[in-house]
Structures are given as structure tokens and as C-alpha cells.
Design a protein around this motif. Structure first.
Motif, PDB file in Angstrom:
ATOM      1  N   UNK A  58       0.850  -1.189   0.000  1.00  0.00           N
ATOM      2  CA  UNK A  58       0.000   0.000   0.000  1.00  0.00           C
ATOM      3  C   UNK A  58       0.887   1.241   0.000  1.00  0.00           C
ATOM      4  N   UNK A  59       0.510   2.225  -0.804  1.00  0.00           N
ATOM      5  CA  UNK A  59       1.211   3.503  -0.835  1.00  0.00           C
ATOM      6  C   UNK A  59       0.233   4.634  -0.556  1.00  0.00           C
ATOM      7  N   UNK A  60       0.762   5.738  -0.092  1.00  0.00           N
ATOM      8  CA  UNK A  60      -0.029   6.949   0.124  1.00  0.00           C
ATOM      9  C   UNK A  60       0.831   8.135  -0.280  1.00  0.00           C
ATOM     10  N   UNK A  61       0.212   9.090  -0.948  1.00  0.00           N
ATOM     11  CA  UNK A  61       0.943  10.284  -1.341  1.00  0.00           C
ATOM     12  C   UNK A  61       1.038  10.398  -2.849  1.00  0.00           C
ATOM     13  N   UNK A  62       1.840  11.296  -3.313  1.00  0.00           N
ATOM     14  CA  UNK A  62       2.814  12.100  -2.568  1.00  0.00           C
ATOM     15  C   UNK A  62       2.150  13.242  -1.810  1.00  0.00           C
ATOM     16  N   UNK A  63       2.759  13.569  -0.690  1.00  0.00           N
ATOM     17  CA  UNK A  63       2.270  14.620   0.187  1.00  0.00           C
ATOM     18  C   UNK A  63       3.420  15.588   0.455  1.00  0.00           C
ATOM     19  N   UNK A  64       3.139  16.884   0.318  1.00  0.00           N
ATOM     20  CA  UNK A  64       4.154  17.897   0.616  1.00  0.00           C
ATOM     21  C   UNK A  64       4.021  18.372   2.055  1.00  0.00           C
ATOM     22  N   UNK A  65       2.784  18.599   2.496  1.00  0.00           N
ATOM     23  CA  UNK A  65       2.515  19.032   3.875  1.00  0.00           C
ATOM     24  C   UNK A  65       1.411  18.166   4.460  1.00  0.00           C
ATOM     25  N   UNK A  66       1.528  17.802   5.738  1.00  0.00           N
ATOM     26  CA  UNK A  66       0.490  17.024   6.397  1.00  0.00           C
ATOM     27  C   UNK A  66       0.593  15.546   6.087  1.00  0.00           C
ATOM     28  N   UNK A  67      -0.550  14.862   6.169  1.00  0.00           N
ATOM     29  CA  UNK A  67      -0.596  13.419   5.953  1.00  0.00           C
ATOM     30  C   UNK A  67      -1.468  13.088   4.748  1.00  0.00           C
ATOM     31  N   UNK A  68      -1.189  11.963   4.121  1.00  0.00           N
ATOM     32  CA  UNK A  68      -1.976  11.514   2.972  1.00  0.00           C
ATOM     33  C   UNK A  68      -3.387  11.155   3.420  1.00  0.00           C
ATOM     34  N   UNK A  69      -4.344  11.388   2.558  1.00  0.00           N
ATOM     35  CA  UNK A  69      -5.741  11.126   2.876  1.00  0.00           C
ATOM     36  C   UNK A  69      -6.103   9.644   2.794  1.00  0.00           C
ATOM     37  N   UNK A  70      -5.526   8.923   1.837  1.00  0.00           N
ATOM     38  CA  UNK A  70      -5.957   7.550   1.592  1.00  0.00           C
ATOM     39  C   UNK A  70      -4.787   6.745   1.024  1.00  0.00           C
ATOM     40  N   UNK A  71      -4.795   5.450   1.298  1.00  0.00           N
ATOM     41  CA  UNK A  71      -3.791   4.563   0.734  1.00  0.00           C
ATOM     42  C   UNK A  71      -4.356   3.770  -0.428  1.00  0.00           C
ATOM     43  N   UNK A  72      -3.479   3.391  -1.356  1.00  0.00           N
ATOM     44  CA  UNK A  72      -3.865   2.603  -2.524  1.00  0.00           C
ATOM     45  C   UNK A  72      -2.862   1.473  -2.690  1.00  0.00           C
TER      46      UNK A  72
END
Length: 135
Positions: A58-72
């Protein structure tokens, strides 16, 4: 003379076997868990594209600020080619599409993957995501 050649041959076989065992590979179909920092070299500077977090398949992102909303989910074949089974931020937004993602696991440096993105105008951009820590 034949004995010397035989010893050299056996030494080379043992060295090749030891190298193969120590070298990381793609046989389990997963990248090592952690946070991968993604950047591109453009106009003489490195530009931050955010972090992709990987845990299992499972991956999440990419995110620059904060946390990722959902994993895939993602899949990786025996050659280290990664298929993302969900969106990948700006890589898949605004008319951009993914051309190829190639993983690198060489044991000498941190695990990484290169993402080749096709832009709407047909140009290609390459970025590198390198493991920096644990999720």
C-alpha cells in the motif's frame, strides 16, 4: 594447470553466489516500508515533489505538507517495475500520466524508484523518490 583453472572457476562461482545472496531483489514484489522523498532536478535545482509512504503493498501520497488522505495498492514485477493502482498526486493530475516507474534495490544505497511522467504536451519528466525513514 588444470587444477589452478578449476580453483579460479570455483572461486568465481562462489563469489557470484555470495554476491547474489547479499544483493536485494524484487522477488517479494514489494518495496521496503518507509517514506520516500521525491524530487526532480529542474533548472539547476532540486524541487521537492512530496513524500510517498509505502507499507506492504500500500502507498499513500505524494504529500508535501500534512498526511496523505488515503492509501492505494501497488504491484511490483520481478524486474522492479511498479504499477500504481490508484492516483499519484500531480503525477496523474492535470493531464499528466505515468509512463514508467522503475525501482532500484542495490544494497549499496537506500532503496529508490524513478517515476517517468508524460506531460500533456508530450514531454517527459523524470523524478527520483529515495527512502529516507520509516513510516
Amino acid at each position: 594447470m588444470a587444477s589452478l583453472i578449476y580453483r579460479i572457476f570455483i572461486g568465481m562461482v562462489l563469489l557470484a553466489a555470495a554476491t547474489g545472496i547479499a544483493r536485494a531483489d524484487f522477488s517479494d514484489g514489494k518495496m521496503p516500508d518507509g517514506t520516500y522523498h521525491c524530487e526532480v532536478y529542474l533548472l539547476g535545482m532540486f524541487i521537492n515533489l512530496g513524500d510517498i509512504t509505502i507499507k506492504g503493498n500500500v502507498y499513500a501520497g505524494p504529500v508535501t505538507f500534512g498526511a496523505a488522505q488515503q492509501g492505494y495498492n501497488y504491484q511490483m514485477d520481478a524486474n522492479g517495475v511498479i504499477s500504481w493502482l490508484g492516483p499519484l498526486g500531480g503525477y496523474t493530475a492535470g493531464g499528466n500520466s505515468l509512463s514508467l516507474t522503475q525501482a532500484t534495490l542495490d544494497g549499496q544505497s537506500p532503496p529508490s524508484f524513478d517515476i517517468i511522467m508524460k506531460q500533456p504536451d508530450g514531454a517527459f519528466t523524470a523524478s527520483t523518490c529515495t527512502k529516507g525513514g520509516n513510516p
